[in-house]
Enzyme design. Structure first.
Site, PDB file in Angstrom:
ATOM      1  N   ASN A 271      -5.021   4.033 -23.759  1.00  0.00           N
ATOM      2  CA  ASN A 271      -4.707   5.009 -24.810  1.00  0.00           C
ATOM      3  C   ASN A 271      -3.273   5.520 -24.670  1.00  0.00           C
ATOM      4  O   ASN A 271      -2.829   5.868 -23.581  1.00  0.00           O
ATOM      5  CB  ASN A 271      -5.656   6.199 -24.719  1.00  0.00           C
ATOM      6  CG  ASN A 271      -7.090   5.784 -24.527  1.00  0.00           C
ATOM      7  OD1 ASN A 271      -7.678   5.129 -25.357  1.00  0.00           O
ATOM      8  ND2 ASN A 271      -7.651   6.159 -23.391  1.00  0.00           N
ATOM      9  N   GLU A 304      -2.557  -1.290 -17.445  1.00  0.00           N
ATOM     10  CA  GLU A 304      -2.682  -0.294 -18.504  1.00  0.00           C
ATOM     11  C   GLU A 304      -1.318   0.304 -18.872  1.00  0.00           C
ATOM     12  O   GLU A 304      -1.064   0.590 -20.043  1.00  0.00           O
ATOM     13  CB  GLU A 304      -3.655   0.803 -18.094  1.00  0.00           C
ATOM     14  CG  GLU A 304      -5.037   0.306 -17.694  1.00  0.00           C
ATOM     15  CD  GLU A 304      -5.677  -0.619 -18.722  1.00  0.00           C
ATOM     16  OE1 GLU A 304      -5.439  -0.443 -19.927  1.00  0.00           O
ATOM     17  OE2 GLU A 304      -6.433  -1.520 -18.311  1.00  0.00           O
ATOM     18  N   HIS A 307       0.580  -2.041 -21.138  1.00  0.00           N
ATOM     19  CA  HIS A 307       0.073  -2.032 -22.511  1.00  0.00           C
ATOM     20  C   HIS A 307       0.888  -1.105 -23.418  1.00  0.00           C
ATOM     21  O   HIS A 307       0.810  -1.230 -24.639  1.00  0.00           O
ATOM     22  CB  HIS A 307      -1.381  -1.580 -22.539  1.00  0.00           C
ATOM     23  CG  HIS A 307      -2.374  -2.697 -22.542  1.00  0.00           C
ATOM     24  ND1 HIS A 307      -2.275  -3.788 -23.364  1.00  0.00           N
ATOM     25  CD2 HIS A 307      -3.525  -2.875 -21.829  1.00  0.00           C
ATOM     26  CE1 HIS A 307      -3.309  -4.591 -23.156  1.00  0.00           C
ATOM     27  NE2 HIS A 307      -4.084  -4.066 -22.232  1.00  0.00           N
ATOM     28  N   GLU A 326      -4.082  -8.609 -24.628  1.00  0.00           N
ATOM     29  CA  GLU A 326      -4.703  -8.723 -23.315  1.00  0.00           C
ATOM     30  C   GLU A 326      -4.170  -9.919 -22.518  1.00  0.00           C
ATOM     31  O   GLU A 326      -3.904  -9.805 -21.324  1.00  0.00           O
ATOM     32  CB  GLU A 326      -6.222  -8.801 -23.444  1.00  0.00           C
ATOM     33  CG  GLU A 326      -6.849  -7.537 -24.004  1.00  0.00           C
ATOM     34  CD  GLU A 326      -6.577  -6.291 -23.172  1.00  0.00           C
ATOM     35  OE1 GLU A 326      -6.094  -6.411 -22.019  1.00  0.00           O
ATOM     36  OE2 GLU A 326      -6.837  -5.188 -23.680  1.00  0.00           O
TER      37      GLU A 326
END
Length: 903
Positions: A271, A304, A307, A326
């Site tokens: 997130n 993460e 990302h 991914e």
């Protein structure tokens, strides 16, 4: 059975969203029992989409609609429709503001999608389609919106209130509640939305970016876990610096946050600005976490964070493009981890994972391309194919382009598509343009399922001094794809002389003066495109030994008629660490499969001697860093797993594989006892304090080697070996050594070790009964035991007060470890393991369909086993399919496994 077959979603049916949401203003009145969510959305018709029926269709599930207004006017029921999956507002204008007010119930949300309760905190998980459980929305990745969020809660229960972006102020309200505002300036899809509320402890640090901006870094954990965050914080800072150096990507918000939660279906979630993690990938101390845990934390934290650019700033157009973010991000975290430690060992770990998880997936009923063509439930496609094989596709492109051109390709990708939702084709086009390559044929990797097989043959012409290598490629049929087209495959090759030295390589037709081999290049990247390719190397005075597919340059199965002598030679001499390990694996695999067929077959002296020679390469003392890499040596000495051996057989012989592997390990343990003991004692460091624990790659490698050696000694135990394992268990200063010793003690025969294993297990529980992540290890060790009573013990442990079906980590540690990590006992001939798993699937499915579906995978390849086991597994799968109201997650896996639905 499933009364209404769930619909199939197809890539070819993709259409742009008819409406866009430019701004989303959300207000949450947070409470575990019931939370009120008010959403004000600024919508407009999408000029890139064909005009539809004029109605607005918003996704929504398990929502109670309390109020609905359009441009300030409360809508009467005649102007909208609500069902269990959507809110439809009729005849909306081209531009308008829509306000909804809904009620949701986090404490009842056992699926852990949307807003739910973890311990005493509230948190969200919105990927892939969880946001629709929070409010009505266009819950699809190609709708990117800016979010302003207001959180209101009782500060006594939820003193920490977090969301995406930058903090925008707090207030104390007249009713005693606290209000916190968050503003995310970057457009994002709804799957990246996050909220966390709870009584959380904070660990804080700072990072100064390349441009001089100071970024606060905050890790939030449950009280009592602050002392387990140091490694995660170091990993985060290292990842931020690496991304700036390797890719030129600087962090963009004013703050970066991580929250560790105990109930989480996945590993972690990226997130924007607020990463939510399964706490097992954050919390670690030397006494509570193994070296593998530390490595996983480093990799997941980096993944993460990476990302932020490869997934957040640039995201997927639709879920068929999942590998766009991914696959690329897995490649990036693999390269980061390789740079932090041993590149050779990291490559071995990654390929072992690919072979053990993705190759079987490619060869089974769940096979699908890296870019799938269809699905019923997107949660079922968070797979090794999308992640690990997707990373291999990026790695191949990086290999074909080389470092400089690949960096140009990624720079072009970031520049061209920042702030957009795009496709894998868009990524490949950037590599193509920057690299000056035609990757038209390479794109087939994204569209074709299955693992290519490369059949290699060779010929040496002594008179001409030439060596010709012939390579044939073939990809087996997979469900829904009977005919395969040839792929563009990068194939790295080296040639060794009789002394094990790399030879300079020159292909026929190349000028010695102009060819780069004049500078001594000893690995060539060949490119395969046709079904059959031939390459002739010149200037060779004697027949070489080929070192094929160096560094595992493509995700393929390699077939070449190496003799045992060739493999022993490569195991001893190959300069490519991966191929050295692979030679040892192939040699052991070949012997083990012969032992499965011939129970009385004795272990050849040559194999024992090869292991003895490898042991002689061990560092001469525990502090030596100049000797052979102990981590790589540990990998070379580790036998292929039972699962990997099963994947090499047309019909899996469960008992034969276990018997052969145990026999070989025991033989090596007995015949090489003195050699093994010498290596062990040289690397044993008793009495060190926990604060002196060394996490360096060299130290971790020495522990890996020591525990590999202990494992062999434990296969042929006597009183001295029992005492040695007991000493390690009692005095080790770190969880790596404790767990290794406990595993050895548990697997020793009772007539030799007595109750030493059970006593150690009880002592371990007494010591760690309050540490939930350590207890997961306690559950898993018992579930993976080869003892005959393991299933009965697993059933008993399900009644243990520390076990809960509501905790995915605990479910994976017990049920998952038994079904996926204990082939001998799970595949027991009486089928009791299958019945046990089916019962658990049916128990879990109403609670958490994602976890239930993932637990099913050990039974999806039921056709690979003998007729008796086939019938038993098939019966259980059909029993599951007959249940009324089965989730789409479980339905899809079971129906595809039975061949009743291929999407």
């Amino acid at each position: 059975m499933y009364r209404t077959t769930p619909p199939v979603i197809r890539r070819e049916d993709y259409r742009p969203a008819e409406f866009l949401i430019d701004q989303a203003d959300l207000r949450f009145e947070l409470d575990a029992g019931q939370t009120l969510v008010e959403a004000e959305l600024s919508l407009r018709r999408n000029p890139a989409a064909p005009r539809g029926d004029g109605d607005l269709h918003l996704d929504g599930e398990q929502l109670e609609l309390l109020d609905l207004t359009l441009d300030g006017r409360r809508l009467p029921p005649a102007e909208y429709r609500v069902d269990e999956h959507a809110l439809v507002v009729r005849r909306v204008p081209d531009r308008f503001r829509l306000r909804t007010r809904v009620q949701i119930h986090p404490s009842a949300n056992t699926a852990l999608e949307g807003l739910y309760v973890s311990g005493d905190m509230l948190c969200t998980q919105c990927e892939a389609e969880g946001f629709r459980r929070i409010t009505y929305f266009l819950d699809r990745p190609d709708v990117m919106s800016r979010y302003r969020v207001t959180l209101v809660a009782d500060p006594a229960r939820y003193p920490v209130l977090l969301s995406n972006g930058n903090p925008a102020g707090t207030e104390e309200l007249a009713d005693g509640r606290r209000l916190a505002r968050w503003d995310d300036p970057f457009p994002k899809p709804s799957y990246l939305f996050a909220v966390v509320a709870g009584d959380l402890a904070l660990v804080e640090d700072r990072f100064v970016t390349a441009s001089g901006r100071e970024i606060p870094l905050r890790i939030f954990v449950e009280p009592g876990n602050r002392d387990k965050c140091d490694h995660a914080m170091r990993s985060l800072k290292a990842a931020m610096r690496w991304d700036e150096t390797r890719y030129g990507r600087e962090y963009d918000l004013d703050l970066f946050m991580i929250v560790a939660v105990s109930h989480f279906n996945m590993g972690a979630m990226e997130n924007k600005g607020l990463n939510v993690f399964n706490d097992k990938f954050v919390l670690a101390r030397p006494d509570t976490a193994t070296d593998a845990d530390f490595a996983h934390i480093e990799g997941v934290v980096a993944h993460e964070y990476f990302h932020n650019w490869t997934g957040n700033r640039i995201t997927c157009r639709d879920w068929f493009q999942l590998s766009l973010k991914e696959g690329f991000t897995v490649y990036r975290d693999q390269e980061f981890s390789a740079d932090q430690g041993s590149r050779g060992v990291k490559r071995i770990e990654d390929v072992r994972l690919l072979r053990s998880r993705q190759f079987p997936e490619d060869a089974g009923p769940m096979a699908h391309p890296v870019r799938p063509d269809s699905y019923i439930e997107i949660n079922n496609f968070y797979t090794a194919t999308v992640y690990e094989k997707g990373a291999e596709l990026v790695r191949m492109q990086a290999g074909l382009l080389g470092p400089e051109r690949f960096r140009k390709g990624t720079d072009l990708y970031f520049e061209r598509f920042d702030g957009q939702a795009v496709t894998t084709d868009d990524f490949v086009a950037c590599m193509e343009q920057a690299g000056g390559l035609d990757l038209t044929q390479f794109r087939r990797w994204y569209a074709q399922a299955g693992t290519p097989v490369l059949e290699c043959a060779d010929h040496y012409d002594a008179d001409a001094g030439t060596y010709t290598l012939e390579i044939r490629q073939h990809t087996p049929a997979t469900p829904g794809q009977a005919d395969k087209q040839p792929l563009h495959i990068p194939f790295a090759v080296g040639l060794l002389d009789a002394q094990g030295r790399d030879l300079p390589l020159r292909l026929a037709g190349e000028s010695a003066a102009s060819e780069p081999t004049a500078a001594g290049v000893c690995t060539r990247m060949l490119e395969l495109r046709a079904p059959v390719e031939r390459f002739t190397f010149v200037g060779l005075a004697a027949r070489p030994v080929p070192s094929l597919l160096r560094g595992f340059s493509a995700p393929v199965r390699l077939r070449y008629p190496y003799s045992d002598a060739d493999l022993t030679f490569l195991m001893a001499h190959d300069s490519d660490g991966f191929n050295r390990w692979d030679a040892a694996q192939t040699l052991a695999q070949r012997l083990l499969l012969r032992m499965v067929e011939e129970e009385a077959l004795s272990v050849p002296d040559s194999f024992v001697e090869a292991f003895r020679q490898a042991l002689k390469e061990a560092p001469v003392d525990a502090s030596a860093d100049t000797q052979a890499d102990p981590a790589l040596l540990a990998e070379v000495l580790t036998l292929p797993s039972e699962g990997y051996l099963a994947d090499q057989m047309d019909c899996v012989d469960v008992d034969g594989i276990h018997r052969a592997r145990e026999t070989l390990a025991a033989t090596l343990g007995a015949l090489l006892r003195e050699d093994l003991l010498a290596v062990y004692e040289r690397h044993w460091q008793p009495g060190a304090e926990a604060g002196d624990y060394d996490l360096s790659p060299a130290a971790a490698g020495r522990r890996a080697l020591r525990n590999c050696v202990l494992g062999y000694l434990g296969q042929a135990p006597d009183a001295g070996i029992v005492a040695l394992a007991q000493r390690q268990f009692d005095t080790a200063n770190n969880m790596t050594d404790v767990i290794a010793a406990l595993r050895v003690l548990l697997e020793m025969p009772v007539d030799v070790a007595g109750d030493a294993g059970e006593r150690a297990l009880a002592a371990f529980y007494r010591r760690w009964s309050q540490e939930q992540l350590v207890l997961d290890k306690w559950f898993a060790l018992q579930a993976q035991s080869s003892r005959p009573d393991t299933l009965a013990r697993v059933k008993g442990l399900m009644k243990h007060p520390q076990f809960s079906l509501a905790n995915p980590n605990r479910v994976r540690a017990l049920i998952g470890a038994f079904a996926s990590g204990n082939p001998l006992r799970f595949h027991a001939e009486d089928g009791a393991g299958y019945g046990f798993l089916a019962d658990r699937i049916l128990e879990l499915d109403p609670l958490n369909p994602q976890i239930a579906a993932r637990l099913l995978h050990p039974m999806t390849r039921w056709r690979r086993y003998d007729p008796g086991r086939q019938a038993l597994m098939q019966r259980q799968l059909e029993r599951i399919l007959e249940v009324d109201g089965l989730s789409s997650d479980v339905y899809e896996v079971v129906s595809r496994s039975l061949g009743k639905d291929e999407g």
